[in-house]
Design an enzyme around this catalytic site. Structure first.
Site, PDB file in Angstrom:
ATOM      1  N   ARG A  21       1.104  -1.267   0.160  1.00 48.17           N
ATOM      2  CA  ARG A  21      -0.133  -0.097  -0.125  1.00 48.17           C
ATOM      3  C   ARG A  21       0.536   0.913   0.107  1.00 48.17           C
ATOM      4  O   ARG A  21       2.100   1.723   0.276  1.00 48.17           O
ATOM      5  CB  ARG A  21      -1.131  -0.019   1.129  1.00 48.17           C
ATOM      6  N   LYS A  42      -2.914  -1.828   8.145  1.00 47.89           N
ATOM      7  CA  LYS A  42      -4.172  -1.205   8.757  1.00 47.89           C
ATOM      8  C   LYS A  42      -3.463  -2.127  10.193  1.00 47.89           C
ATOM      9  O   LYS A  42      -3.700  -3.431  10.663  1.00 47.89           O
ATOM     10  CB  LYS A  42      -4.895  -1.851   7.732  1.00 47.89           C
ATOM     11  N   HIS A  52      -1.954   1.914  -6.186  1.00 49.17           N
ATOM     12  CA  HIS A  52      -2.867   1.516  -5.603  1.00 49.17           C
ATOM     13  C   HIS A  52      -2.909   0.471  -7.425  1.00 49.17           C
ATOM     14  O   HIS A  52      -3.473  -1.176  -6.573  1.00 49.17           O
ATOM     15  CB  HIS A  52      -4.191   1.911  -5.714  1.00 49.17           C
ATOM     16  N   ARG A  82      -0.581  -1.869  -6.892  1.00 49.72           N
ATOM     17  CA  ARG A  82      -0.781  -3.469  -5.348  1.00 49.72           C
ATOM     18  C   ARG A  82      -1.157  -3.480  -6.237  1.00 49.72           C
ATOM     19  O   ARG A  82      -1.163  -5.159  -6.444  1.00 49.72           O
ATOM     20  CB  ARG A  82      -1.061  -2.550  -4.437  1.00 49.72           C
ATOM     21  N   HIS A 106      -4.591  -9.041   4.163  1.00 53.25           N
ATOM     22  CA  HIS A 106      -5.846  -8.646   3.999  1.00 53.25           C
ATOM     23  C   HIS A 106      -6.337  -9.624   5.175  1.00 53.25           C
ATOM     24  O   HIS A 106      -6.376 -10.680   5.285  1.00 53.25           O
ATOM     25  CB  HIS A 106      -6.587  -8.879   2.370  1.00 53.25           C
ATOM     26  N   TYR A 153      -9.822 -10.540  -6.493  1.00 52.61           N
ATOM     27  CA  TYR A 153      -8.937 -10.489  -7.699  1.00 52.61           C
ATOM     28  C   TYR A 153      -8.999 -11.759  -8.505  1.00 52.61           C
ATOM     29  O   TYR A 153      -8.602 -11.921  -9.683  1.00 52.61           O
ATOM     30  CB  TYR A 153      -7.365 -10.946  -7.301  1.00 52.61           C
TER      31      TYR A 153
END
Length: 300
Positions: free
Chosen positions: A149, A173, A242, A245, A268, A277
């Site tokens: 990210r 995150k 992004h 990514r 994730h 994806y």
């Protein structure tokens, strides 16, 4: 008119920062969402949390919808409210959650734009021997090599790199760290940049990617630089961080077909986030099928 529930708002944001350990950007998003509802409460002279009903939340939701908030923004707003009310129940301010059972307008899922393998290679291969050219080359190679990210990339310190092992430690995150492999081209580009960096960076600057003035790069600086590089590298459209990514994830899934692996690499929390994806992968397969299968080709 001042918003009601300011002490409750403050306690909730402190909880998000200290116990949930959310990033300042995420905390700000919660605060903005909550403030929209508190402004509605002020307009209705609601000063007791227990007087808030599902009708009030629904009316506020409809008002925001009329003002043009997108379905995605409304879903986030409703999620923020639910979290605040759950916190209120635990604190004894509320008996029930007035946002339960409500649904925001559906959001049409848009597949992220990706570069194909050749386009990605063309973009990241910056042939510029200036110090900042070497920085840009290393920056792009690393994002594409490890699927980072933007916030993860600019948050990196030199100490997070282990080029001998070909690895980087990334803080994602929720302040969760993960160790990721760094590919051979990215390692070579990073070594070249580190040699230049030592002549620019102050002794007390830990950031891996720095500006010409020796300061850590900002989000906006990287976004603007990628827009400039998109023109320089001959891309058909501007490439944002992004997109690199997304391209990493799509290419990894296309090659490995291992959704769990891609989930772990991307950091994730839920595999449902990674599943987008699989649609991209299917689109690729469908395109190849249409071009290759004799019964799929339309007769003129």
């Amino acid at each position: 008119m001042p918003h009601p529930f300011q002490s409750e708002r403050t306690a909730f944001l402190i909880y998000l920062r200290t116990e949930k350990q959310l990033s300042p950007r995420t905390e700000d998003a919660y605060a903005r969402d909550l403030d929209k509802f508190l402004a509605y409460c002020a307009s209705r002279e609601l000063s007791d949390l227990n007087t808030i009903t599902v009708h009030h939340v629904r009316e506020s939701l409809a008002s925001l919808h009329r003002k043009g908030l997108t379905g995605k923004s409304l879903r986030r707003w409703l999620s923020s409210l639910r979290a605040f009310f759950r916190f209120g129940i635990r604190r004894g301010w509320l008996k029930t959650n007035p946002a339960d059972g409500l649904q925001a307008p559906r959001v049409e899922k848009k597949l992220p734009k990706v570069l194909d393998v050749d386009q990605a290679g063309q973009f990241v291969e910056v042939k510029d021997d200036s110090p900042l050219g070497k920085r840009d080359h290393a920056l792009l190679e690393l994002i594409y090599s490890s699927g980072l990210r933007l916030a993860e990339t600019i948050g990196l310190n030199v100490s997070d790199l282990d080029l001998s092992d070909g690895a980087v430690i990334v803080t994602g995150k929720g302040n969760k760290t993960r160790q990721l492999p760094v590919g051979k081209p990215a390692r070579a580009a990073l070594k070249a940049w580190l040699q230049e960096r030592q002549h620019i960076a102050p002794a007390d600057e830990p950031a891996l990617f720095i500006s010409q003035r020796g300061k850590r790069l900002s989000h906006r600086a990287v976004q603007l630089r990628l827009q400039q590089l998109s023109l320089k590298q001959g891309m058909d459209e501007p490439v944002h961080p992004h997109m690199l990514r997304h391209s990493f994830a799509s290419h990894m899934l296309e090659s490995s077909s291992d959704l769990r692996l891609v989930q772990e690499l991307l950091g994730h929390a839920n595999i449902s986030t990674t599943q987008v994806y699989t649609h991209l992968d299917f689109q690729h397969l469908a395109k190849v099928y249409d071009q290759a299968h004799p019964r799929a080709q339309k007769k003129k």
